[in-house]
Design a protein around this motif. Structure first.
Motif, PDB file in Angstrom:
ATOM      1  N   MET B   1       0.839  -1.209   0.000  1.00 19.55           N
ATOM      2  CA  MET B   1       0.000   0.000   0.000  1.00 19.55           C
ATOM      3  C   MET B   1       0.861   1.242   0.000  1.00 19.55           C
ATOM      4  N   ALA B   2       0.474   2.156  -0.904  1.00 21.82           N
ATOM      5  CA  ALA B   2       1.287   3.375  -1.004  1.00 21.82           C
ATOM      6  C   ALA B   2       1.107   4.244   0.226  1.00 21.82           C
ATOM      7  N   LYS B   3       2.179   4.941   0.537  1.00 21.82           N
ATOM      8  CA  LYS B   3       2.107   5.822   1.702  1.00 21.82           C
ATOM      9  C   LYS B   3       1.211   7.012   1.403  1.00 21.82           C
ATOM     10  N   LYS B   4       0.342   7.300   2.310  1.00 20.83           N
ATOM     11  CA  LYS B   4      -0.557   8.447   2.088  1.00 20.83           C
ATOM     12  C   LYS B   4       0.184   9.755   2.316  1.00 20.83           C
ATOM     13  N   ILE B   5       0.048  10.657   1.356  1.00 21.08           N
ATOM     14  CA  ILE B   5       0.653  11.979   1.551  1.00 21.08           C
ATOM     15  C   ILE B   5      -0.262  12.778   2.465  1.00 21.08           C
ATOM     16  N   PRO B   6       0.284  13.352   3.515  1.00 18.68           N
ATOM     17  CA  PRO B   6      -0.603  14.130   4.405  1.00 18.68           C
ATOM     18  C   PRO B   6      -1.129  15.366   3.690  1.00 18.68           C
ATOM     19  N   GLU B   7      -2.392  15.695   3.961  1.00 22.38           N
ATOM     20  CA  GLU B   7      -3.003  16.847   3.305  1.00 22.38           C
ATOM     21  C   GLU B   7      -2.394  18.152   3.791  1.00 22.38           C
ATOM     22  N   ILE B   8      -2.309  19.098   2.877  1.00 21.31           N
ATOM     23  CA  ILE B   8      -1.824  20.426   3.275  1.00 21.31           C
ATOM     24  C   ILE B   8      -2.912  21.098   4.094  1.00 21.31           C
ATOM     25  N   PRO B   9      -2.579  21.608   5.254  1.00 23.29           N
ATOM     26  CA  PRO B   9      -3.638  22.246   6.060  1.00 23.29           C
ATOM     27  C   PRO B   9      -4.149  23.504   5.373  1.00 23.29           C
ATOM     28  N   SER B  10      -5.462  23.606   5.312  1.00 28.80           N
ATOM     29  CA  SER B  10      -6.040  24.760   4.615  1.00 28.80           C
ATOM     30  C   SER B  10      -6.699  25.712   5.593  1.00 28.80           C
ATOM     31  N   ALA B  11      -6.395  25.569   6.843  1.00 29.20           N
ATOM     32  CA  ALA B  11      -7.049  26.414   7.841  1.00 29.20           C
ATOM     33  C   ALA B  11      -6.657  27.872   7.668  1.00 29.20           C
ATOM     34  N   SER B  12      -5.442  28.130   7.218  1.00 26.38           N
ATOM     35  CA  SER B  12      -4.977  29.521   7.124  1.00 26.38           C
ATOM     36  C   SER B  12      -5.357  30.173   5.799  1.00 26.38           C
ATOM     37  N   LEU B  13      -5.969  29.398   4.929  1.00 30.72           N
ATOM     38  CA  LEU B  13      -6.325  29.931   3.618  1.00 30.72           C
ATOM     39  C   LEU B  13      -7.241  31.142   3.744  1.00 30.72           C
ATOM     40  N   ALA B  14      -8.193  31.036   4.644  1.00 24.48           N
ATOM     41  CA  ALA B  14      -9.139  32.140   4.851  1.00 24.48           C
ATOM     42  C   ALA B  14      -8.404  33.395   5.286  1.00 24.48           C
ATOM     43  N   ASP B  15      -7.432  33.237   6.175  1.00 25.69           N
ATOM     44  CA  ASP B  15      -6.691  34.404   6.669  1.00 25.69           C
ATOM     45  C   ASP B  15      -5.930  35.074   5.534  1.00 25.69           C
ATOM     46  N   ILE B  16      -5.326  34.251   4.703  1.00 24.89           N
ATOM     47  CA  ILE B  16      -4.557  34.811   3.583  1.00 24.89           C
ATOM     48  C   ILE B  16      -5.486  35.584   2.648  1.00 24.89           C
ATOM     49  N   ALA B  17      -6.628  34.963   2.361  1.00 26.20           N
ATOM     50  CA  ALA B  17      -7.574  35.616   1.462  1.00 26.20           C
ATOM     51  C   ALA B  17      -8.086  36.916   2.065  1.00 26.20           C
TER      52      ALA B  17
END
Lengths: 156, 189
Positions: B1-17
């Motif tokens: 089984m391939a190693k799962k790439i951890p998701e990029i956290p998108s919590a700060s996306l709102a702040d950037i926008a």
């Protein structure tokens, strides 16, 4: 053997904020499309006169601006209260206008130069003397297409 | 089984926008630039200026604005509210009156041979005239010509002037030219 659960266990799940970035981006794009960049910081107070026969300035890149009005309060001890000319970000005199027009013209593409417009943003309480001087300078530098910036007046 | 790439956290996306949004709110303006469009006459050296351009009295519509922002139209005090009507009457001269401008026949596309007015509006202001008044007067004069053009466009083509084709507009412009001459400012009594 917990037959009875603790009371108050039924809390509301938190509102999902996953769509917040999308909403904010939507707002962002709206403002990016519907607004224009400020050209300069005003150093003079300008209340534009009102008129009805307005035409819009279509191509912002072909417009050069001349501002005339009373200096803002923070500049008044240095420049007085008489109406002054502002070119780009600084106060100027009538004699600087020709150089300014030439500099603006040099900055444009050669093919676009004939369509250049000079927009005069003049406070409505200014005396015509200074405006006439500016017009003469513009004529001398062959910037003949001008636009007296004004606000829309609602007809009675 | 391939190693799962951890998701990029998108919590700060709102702040950037939000940050971008606020930047654009501060640095941009909403207002559309609009104004009275005019063309200045070519620069003529004052020494070469010939004063012998004789224009007949009846062909000139003189508007003077003095330092107290009063209007003098054709030699008498006038109100700015009547200026548009009077300028229209002057430029159109519908009944070929003696004291209103002459007309001369000209070949004009779409219209054939048409009588074109020789009238010139002369606007002169004092050095102390207020800019607001000057713009108001200019506006009335431009409005008079625009209204005449619009009326002619509706009568001939059944459409407002703005919606006409380019060459139709040019034809109408030939009939009602925008002849507003501004002399050098002088003392106006």
């Amino acid at each position: 053997m917990s037959k009875f659960r603790k009371s108050g266990g039924k809390e509301l799940p938190p509102i999902s904020t996953a769509s917040l970035p999308d909403i904010v981006f939507m707002l962002l794009f709206f403002f990016m499309v519907s607004t224009t960049m400020r050209e300069v910081t005003y150093k003079v107070d300008i209340t534009l006169p009102q008129a009805t026969e307005l035409s819009k300035l279509e191509k912002k890149s072909l417009v050069s601006y001349i501002y005339v009005g009373e200096p803002k309060p923070q500049f008044q001890n240095k420049f007085g209260v008489a109406p002054r000319i502002q070119l780009n970000d600084q106060f100027a005199t009538v004699g600087d206008i020709q150089d300014y027009v030439i500099a603006e013209r040099e900055a444009r593409d050669e093919a676009e130069r004939p369509q250049m417009i000079t927009s005069l943003k003049v406070d409505e309480n200014t005396k015509m003397g200074i405006v006439s001087d500016i017009k003469q300078e513009l004529r001398k530098s062959a910037a003949l297409h001008i636009n007296y910036s004004s606000r829309q007046r609602i007809e009675r | 089984m391939a190693k799962k790439i951890p998701e990029i956290p998108s919590a700060s996306l709102a702040d950037i926008a939000f940050m971008l949004l606020i930047f654009f709110l501060v640095t941009t303006t909403m207002d559309v630039d609009s104004g009275l469009e005019r063309r200045l006459p070519q620069w003529v050296d004052p020494e070469q200026l010939e004063d012998d351009q004789q224009i007949k009295e009846r062909n000139v519509f003189v508007v003077l604005v003095n330092r107290n922002n009063d209007l003098l139209v054709e030699g008498e005090y006038a109100d700015i509210d009547n200026l548009r009507e009077r300028a229209k009457e002057f430029m159109a001269n519908p009944y070929d009156e003696e004291d209103l401008p002459e007309k001369e026949p000209q070949q004009i596309p779409f219209f054939g041979e048409t009588m074109v007015t020789k009238g010139v509006i002369s606007l002169r202001n004092d050095l102390d005239t207020q800019y607001g008044t000057y713009i108001a007067v200019q506006n009335e004069l431009v409005a008079a010509i625009n209204e005449l053009r619009d009326e002619l466009a509706r009568e001939r083509f059944g459409k407002p002037y703005d919606e006409l084709e380019r060459d139709q507009q040019n034809a109408i412009r030939d009939i009602y030219p925008s002849r507003i001459s501004e002399a050098e400012p002088k003392k106006v009594e």
